[in-house]
Design a protein around this motif. Sequence first.
Motif, PDB file in Angstrom:
ATOM      1  N   LEU A   1       0.790  -1.131  -0.092  1.00  9.47           N
ATOM      2  CA  LEU A   1       0.043   0.260  -0.116  1.00  9.47           C
ATOM      3  C   LEU A   1       0.767   1.199  -0.173  1.00  9.47           C
ATOM      4  CD1 LEU A   1      -2.932  -1.167   2.463  1.00  9.47           C
ATOM      5  CD2 LEU A   1      -3.124  -0.885   0.004  1.00  9.47           C
ATOM      6  N   GLU A   2       2.103   1.204   0.536  1.00 15.65           N
ATOM      7  CA  GLU A   2       2.914   2.364   0.653  1.00 15.65           C
ATOM      8  C   GLU A   2       3.471   2.809  -0.805  1.00 15.65           C
ATOM      9  OE1 GLU A   2       6.515   2.618   3.048  1.00 15.65           O
ATOM     10  OE2 GLU A   2       5.336   2.164   4.864  1.00 15.65           O
ATOM     11  N   GLY A   3       3.794   1.515  -1.572  1.00 16.76           N
ATOM     12  CA  GLY A   3       3.998   1.736  -3.111  1.00 16.76           C
ATOM     13  C   GLY A   3       2.781   2.269  -4.036  1.00 16.76           C
ATOM     14  N   VAL A   4       1.865   1.649  -3.633  1.00 13.22           N
ATOM     15  CA  VAL A   4       0.563   2.224  -4.327  1.00 13.22           C
ATOM     16  C   VAL A   4       0.342   3.699  -4.094  1.00 13.22           C
ATOM     17  CG1 VAL A   4      -2.341   1.981  -4.423  1.00 13.22           C
ATOM     18  CG2 VAL A   4      -0.545  -0.125  -4.495  1.00 13.22           C
ATOM     19  N   LYS A   5       0.402   4.012  -2.872  1.00  8.14           N
ATOM     20  CA  LYS A   5       0.185   5.476  -2.554  1.00  8.14           C
ATOM     21  C   LYS A   5       1.353   6.287  -3.043  1.00  8.14           C
ATOM     22  CE  LYS A   5      -0.542   8.819   1.456  1.00  8.14           C
ATOM     23  NZ  LYS A   5      -0.681   8.730   2.711  1.00  8.14           N
ATOM     24  N   LYS A   6       2.552   6.069  -2.972  1.00  5.01           N
ATOM     25  CA  LYS A   6       3.652   6.738  -3.460  1.00  5.01           C
ATOM     26  C   LYS A   6       3.593   7.208  -4.954  1.00  5.01           C
ATOM     27  CE  LYS A   6       8.851   6.726  -3.418  1.00  5.01           C
ATOM     28  NZ  LYS A   6       9.986   5.974  -3.037  1.00  5.01           N
ATOM     29  N   TYR A   7       3.360   5.844  -5.691  1.00 14.86           N
ATOM     30  CA  TYR A   7       3.351   6.228  -7.078  1.00 14.86           C
ATOM     31  C   TYR A   7       2.117   6.277  -7.850  1.00 14.86           C
ATOM     32  CZ  TYR A   7       8.194   4.902  -6.686  1.00 14.86           C
ATOM     33  OH  TYR A   7       9.494   4.955  -6.369  1.00 14.86           O
ATOM     34  N   GLY A   8       0.812   6.406  -6.948  1.00 12.05           N
ATOM     35  CA  GLY A   8      -0.563   6.600  -7.486  1.00 12.05           C
ATOM     36  C   GLY A   8      -0.824   5.233  -8.425  1.00 12.05           C
ATOM     37  N   LEU A   9      -0.610   4.104  -7.876  1.00  7.48           N
ATOM     38  CA  LEU A   9      -0.769   2.791  -8.639  1.00  7.48           C
ATOM     39  C   LEU A   9      -2.245   2.496  -8.882  1.00  7.48           C
ATOM     40  CD1 LEU A   9       2.484   0.855  -7.384  1.00  7.48           C
ATOM     41  CD2 LEU A   9       2.131   2.568  -9.704  1.00  7.48           C
ATOM     42  N   ASN A  10      -2.377   1.762 -10.032  1.00  5.20           N
ATOM     43  CA  ASN A  10      -3.660   1.449 -10.039  1.00  5.20           C
ATOM     44  C   ASN A  10      -3.869  -0.300  -9.421  1.00  5.20           C
ATOM     45  OD1 ASN A  10      -6.294   0.575 -10.785  1.00  5.20           O
ATOM     46  ND2 ASN A  10      -5.795   0.167 -12.759  1.00  5.20           N
ATOM     47  N   ASN A  11      -4.430   0.003  -8.078  1.00  3.61           N
ATOM     48  CA  ASN A  11      -4.488  -1.132  -7.113  1.00  3.61           C
ATOM     49  C   ASN A  11      -5.955  -1.749  -7.479  1.00  3.61           C
ATOM     50  OD1 ASN A  11      -4.829  -2.946  -5.066  1.00  3.61           O
ATOM     51  ND2 ASN A  11      -5.188  -1.521  -3.480  1.00  3.61           N
TER      52      ASN A  11
END
Length: 396
Positions: free
Chosen positions: A191-201
Amino acid sequence: MNWILKGALSATLLVAGAVGAMAEPGVTDDKVVLGAVDPLTGPPSLLGKAHRLALQVWQDDVNARGGINGRKVEIVFEDDGYVPARSLQALKKMVEVDDIFGLIGTSGSAQLAAMMPMINELGIPTLNNMAVNSHHFNPPLNPLFVVGPTYCQEIAAGMTYLVEELGLKDGKYAIAFQDDEFGDDVRCGYLEGVKKYGLNNVLELEFKRGQKDFSAEMLRARAAGVTVLVSGGVVAEHSIMLKEAAKNRMDITFLGAHSAHLTPVQALAGSAGDGYYAADYVPALTSLEVPGVAKFMELANTYLSEDERNSLNRYSLAGYAGALIFEHAMAECGADLTRACVIEKLEGLDGFETDGLLGPVTYGKGNRHAPTAVIVLQSNADKKDFTIVSERMEIE
């Protein structure tokens, strides 16, 4: 005259008793006794045996070099079967029967948690490099030192590699994670990575510990168009998910925590285990360009049988690196080896190097966690090895 002699004898006995009472546990003029609790039976023995073998190699090497300030090292090993209650029983036995000085093997996350009250109460210098959880150092316990990133930090660094080095920012991301503290920690990094890069989870899949069938989960991932999957499994779960993804003809990039950095995962996955990524804080056993790895493998060839060498894995390198840290602290104490001194010397480490086995190790007052640095490795299933594909990523 008799009264005088009796008085002198009593005084002598009192002095001797006081000296005995002040003696450090596990320390004599020519020996220091250390303890290690590892899972040596059951499925987790894959981890524990590899860790124990590394400590045996270190012990034999230290003693061949004359010991630490003239004291030979003796390690007492206890098997906890990966059961927290047995971990505590093992520690009690080593304290009461074996009179250990320090602890350099602490089994899994919950297992160490069960031992922590006794470690803290008795002030036993302890180094954990087996399973890192924030509960081990937050709040910090004075005698307990942790080396290596948490799973959260490890996966977050792995996500950075996927985005910044592989260019997967626009992928469809999913995570499959175990329903316990370990899985939660892996999810934290995801979730840190998703938030940091605005990824499509697009999908988060929680599964039961010990689950063996992931067909439904992989079908859901296929329907969601997942292109990047983060695995929050321990060992077998990685390989089962990889095989299911291959069976469903899914073209995905797979990332696991350091538990995926094991040749048994490759073996169980077969051809599906080629090319996946694992985030870790130690190199591969085949990374002989790393001085610390080359040195360890040289020692392993000297002190272990072929069958024993075949049981080594990344937990061996982590265990050996931890032993080197503990050795340094004991050596710094000189002839006057006390628990308090070892704790002080560990606390004072600032950028301590282990010949590339770990990133620089730093502790400090109120700081009992050295996250070192994360590297990403890629699986070469046909060669049964892993290749380092990233630079070391420092943990802030």
